[in-house]
Scaffold this active site. Structure first.
Site, short mmCIF file in Angstrom:
data_model
loop_
_atom_site.label_atom_id
_atom_site.label_comp_id
_atom_site.label_asym_id
_atom_site.label_seq_id
_atom_site.Cartn_x
_atom_site.Cartn_y
_atom_site.Cartn_z
N TYR A 213 47.99 35.72 38.28
CA TYR A 213 47.29 36.90 38.81
C TYR A 213 46.38 37.58 37.80
O TYR A 213 46.79 37.89 36.68
CB TYR A 213 48.31 37.93 39.31
CG TYR A 213 47.73 38.86 40.35
CD1 TYR A 213 47.74 38.52 41.70
CD2 TYR A 213 47.12 40.06 40.00
CE1 TYR A 213 47.18 39.35 42.66
CE2 TYR A 213 46.56 40.89 40.95
CZ TYR A 213 46.60 40.54 42.28
OH TYR A 213 46.04 41.36 43.24
N LYS A 222 40.78 40.63 30.13
CA LYS A 222 41.49 41.55 29.24
C LYS A 222 41.89 40.86 27.93
O LYS A 222 41.87 41.48 26.87
CB LYS A 222 42.73 42.10 29.94
CG LYS A 222 42.46 42.77 31.27
CD LYS A 222 41.58 43.97 31.13
CE LYS A 222 41.52 44.76 32.44
NZ LYS A 222 40.65 45.93 32.34
N SER A 264 43.30 53.60 34.20
CA SER A 264 43.36 53.04 35.56
C SER A 264 43.50 54.17 36.59
O SER A 264 44.04 55.24 36.27
CB SER A 264 44.57 52.12 35.69
OG SER A 264 44.44 51.10 34.77
N CYS A 266 41.27 56.05 38.08
CA CYS A 266 40.42 57.25 37.97
C CYS A 266 39.05 56.99 38.61
O CYS A 266 38.13 57.77 38.41
CB CYS A 266 40.24 57.65 36.51
SG CYS A 266 41.71 58.33 35.77
N ASP A 291 33.92 47.47 33.76
CA ASP A 291 35.24 47.37 33.12
C ASP A 291 35.20 47.20 31.61
O ASP A 291 36.03 47.77 30.92
CB ASP A 291 36.01 46.19 33.75
CG ASP A 291 37.51 46.25 33.48
OD1 ASP A 291 38.05 47.37 33.45
OD2 ASP A 291 38.14 45.19 33.29
C1 OXD Z 1 42.76 47.39 34.66
C2 OXD Z 1 41.91 46.45 35.41
O1 OXD Z 1 43.96 47.42 34.87
O2 OXD Z 1 40.70 46.48 35.21
O3 OXD Z 1 42.23 48.13 33.85
O4 OXD Z 1 42.45 45.69 36.19
MN MN Z 2 40.17 47.65 33.53
#
Ligand code: OXD
Ligand code: MN
Length: 603
Positions: A213, A222, A264, A266, A291
């Site tokens: 996921y 990330k 997250s 917001c 992001d």
């Molecule tokens: C987060 C995402 O959790 O972008 O920041 O999924």
């Molecule tokens: Mn994010």
């Protein structure tokens, strides 16, 4: 598919051989990144029961996918940063010893791809070949990951060409569900028992096991673009940040670029694609990213930023024509939906998409659902994956390999009290302090004392090294820059005593952006206040919105006692870094507290 025998990077060929020997897949597929390959893999996923093709008229070239109910989100408690010295990971990361972790992962990866295809995905975060980009190669046994990577990054042949015989980040991923001969596969294979998402900061490699996921599995996002890149950025003098980038175009045609970080939940993606309201004719928001931002000082001491991603992996619930019309246009076609609900006519639905839910759906687990079911139809972390090319608010500069010039940083949390709509930090260092102590209320509580979850720079789960060193790195930028961007804190979520939001938010946030742009141009006024500079009522453009002075005063109120409580509450966070914390942050806090002194009630 790229013919592996024509691949010319010896280190890559050797690594592919090693992983093949370890994971024992049935076959190897080196992704060329073509559209034809994407379509073929999507078909394979439909045949496997992983993808459901949505109605071609309603949602062309789009698919719904349901994950295993135990594999629905990023897993922070299973995410590890491995450094030889524990202190280098710092108190905010799960640390693990790299040697022991390698032993554990070798055991788990052994034979983990049996019965499956091993996909080799060369990918570039940023334009292939640009000095600002990083090349990774993800090896995975998930076709879902392969098609998602096609939307989220540059992949395939252009990347192999740009790589040549150069270096790449090794990103190894397995869902950890080998198949024995004759086993029937499930639509979403994963490992119920073992899940690991690991950054080895000694050699920069990444390994992920057991989950298919999102950020656990799309390793360019990330893992590489934040955890790995943040450390590289510190070593090389730049910043890898959990930030959106947007251009704000004034009626004069001039565009000012800002980068913004929010924890997250917001509304970061909605903000990145904001459509100004009626009455704001001529003002435009142009999206660069929602992001991640890679930000570097250039030769003349200006910060330039790129969004290293080429797509969006956005949260579906709450997305609708009011909150984000640009995203609604983007996902009208060519989109992969994960864990959304399915309508009887072959389209998707999620909470908040329409005011009234459809009378009957199939929920994210594949079960029949009605509005009386008493459970959400879509998972709260249901997602859409879509290429940025589909988004109407996209700025063509998003593809500029040299990036855009950043004039301001914005940091915001979800806070019902204490923090005004906006203020500008007095200087870079105070701005760094306000970013380091960023936080959000866990729930949108109306009470003044709601607990704040600290999320420094919104980087808590993503900083790949000791966060105290990260603060030092940010502080040091001041000396490296000639054009130092202004730093702002915003809060769209302040409430009145009855618990009602004081600010309409969404499209109206452009009013704040306009003030910020004017501040960066020295054309906007403000008033000195205890926290920095704040706009007065007449400094905000109210065109098209009936918003009275009294409500504005409540929205902007700076209560010295509340601020003192807030500043005192930063102690726990700052102390947690021990000796490694730059002492300057304590000094800044002291100065801010001293600034409140005269205004505090004497007892
Ligand atoms: C987060 C995402 O959790 O972008 O920041 O999924
Ligand atoms: Mn994010």
């Amino acid at each position: 598919m790229q013919d592996p025998t024509t691949m010319t990077n010896p280190a890559l060929n050797q690594w592919i051989d090693e992983v093949r020997a370890l994971c024992e897949p049935d076959q190897v597929h080196v992704c060329d990144g073509s559209e034809a390959e994407y379509q073929r893999l999507c078909k394979t996923l439909v045949t496997a029961g992983t993808f459901i093709r949505l109605d071609e008229a309603k949602r062309p070239n789009s698919f719904l996918c349901r994950s295993d109910p135990g594999d629905v989100a990023r897993l922070e408690h299973r995410t590890f940063v491995c450094t030889s010295n524990r202190e280098d990971a710092g108190p905010t990361n799960n640390w693990a010893d790299p040697a022991s972790m390698r032993v554990e992962l070798s055991r788990l990866f052994k034979g983990s791809m049996r019965g499956r295809t091993m996909y080799v995905i060369p990918f570039s975060m940023g334009q292939p070949g640009s000095d600002l980009s990083m090349i990774g190669v993800q090896i995975t046994d998930s076709a879902y990951v392969a098609v998602s990577m096609k939307l989220m990054a540059h992949i395939g042949l252009p990347v192999l060409r740009a790589l040549g015989t150069g270096e790449f980040v090794r990103c190894l991923h397995s869902v950890g569900a080998p198949l024995a001969p004759g086993d029937r596969d499930v639509p979403w294979p994963c490992n119920a028992e073992h899940k690991y998402i690991v950054s080895f900061q000694d050699d920069g490699s990444i390994a992920s096991f057991g989950s298919g996921y999102g950020g656990n599995a799309l390793l360019g996002k990330k893992c590489l673009a934040l955890r790995t890149a943040s450390l590289k950025g510190r070593q090389e003098g730049w910043l890898a940040e959990h930030m959106l980038i947007m251009g704000v175009e004034a009626p004069t045609g001039k565009t000012t670029y800002v980068a913004a970080a929010f924890p997250s939940a917001c509304g970061k993606t909605n903000f990145a694609m904001l459509l100004p309201p009626e009455g704001f004719a001529g003002w435009k928001v142009k999206t660069i990213g929602d992001d991640i931002a890679w930000i570097r000082p250039d030769a003349v001491g200006t910060l330039r930023a790129i969004n290293p991603e080429t797509g969006f992996f956005g949260v579906a619930p709450g997305t609708n024509e009011k909150t984000n019309p640009n995203m609604m246009a983007a996902i009208a076609r060519d989109t992969i939906f994960t864990n959304c609900a399915l309508t009887p006519d072959g389209d998707v639905w999620w909470e908040g998409l329409t005011d009234v839910p459809p009378p009957a759906l199939v929920d994210w687990r594949g079960l029949d659902w009605t509005p009386q079911a008493g459970r959400p139809a879509a998972h709260p972390n249901a997602r859409f994956t879509v290429s940025r090319d589909r988004c109407p608010s996209m700025d063509p500069s998003a593809a500029d390999p040299t990036g855009v010039q950043i004039s301001a940083f914005i940091f915001g949390g979800r806070l019902s009290h204490t923090f005004p709509l906006v203020f500008e930090a007095r200087d870079w260092r105070e701005g760094v302090y306000w970013a380091a102590t960023l936080g959000s209320e866990a729930t949108a509580a109306a009470e003044n004392q709601a607990a704040t979850r600290r999320d420094p720079f919104a980087m808590l789960p993503f900083c790949g090294y000791n966060m105290a060193d990260y603060f030092t790195h940010w502080l040091s930028m001041d000396d490296r820059l000639v054009n130092v961007p202004a730093i702002f804190r915003v809060n769209w979520f302040r409430r009145d005593e009855g618990g009602a939001f004081l600010w309409p938010g969404f499209r109206h946030n452009v009013r704040v952006l306009k003030w910020i742009v004017q501040r960066t141009e020295n054309t906007g006024d403000g008033e000195a206040a205890s926290v920095g500079l704040v706009p007065g009522y007449d400094d905000i453009d109210w065109n098209g919105l009936d918003y009275d002075r009294q409500t504005f005063d409540a929205l902007m109120k700076l209560d010295p006692a509340e601020l003192e409580r807030e500043l005192q509450s930063h102690d726990a966070l700052l102390q947690s870094f021990g000796q490694r914390l730059p002492p300057e942050l304590f000094a800044i806090r002291r100065a801010l507290l001293d600034g409140l002194d005269g205004a505090l009630p004497q007892n």
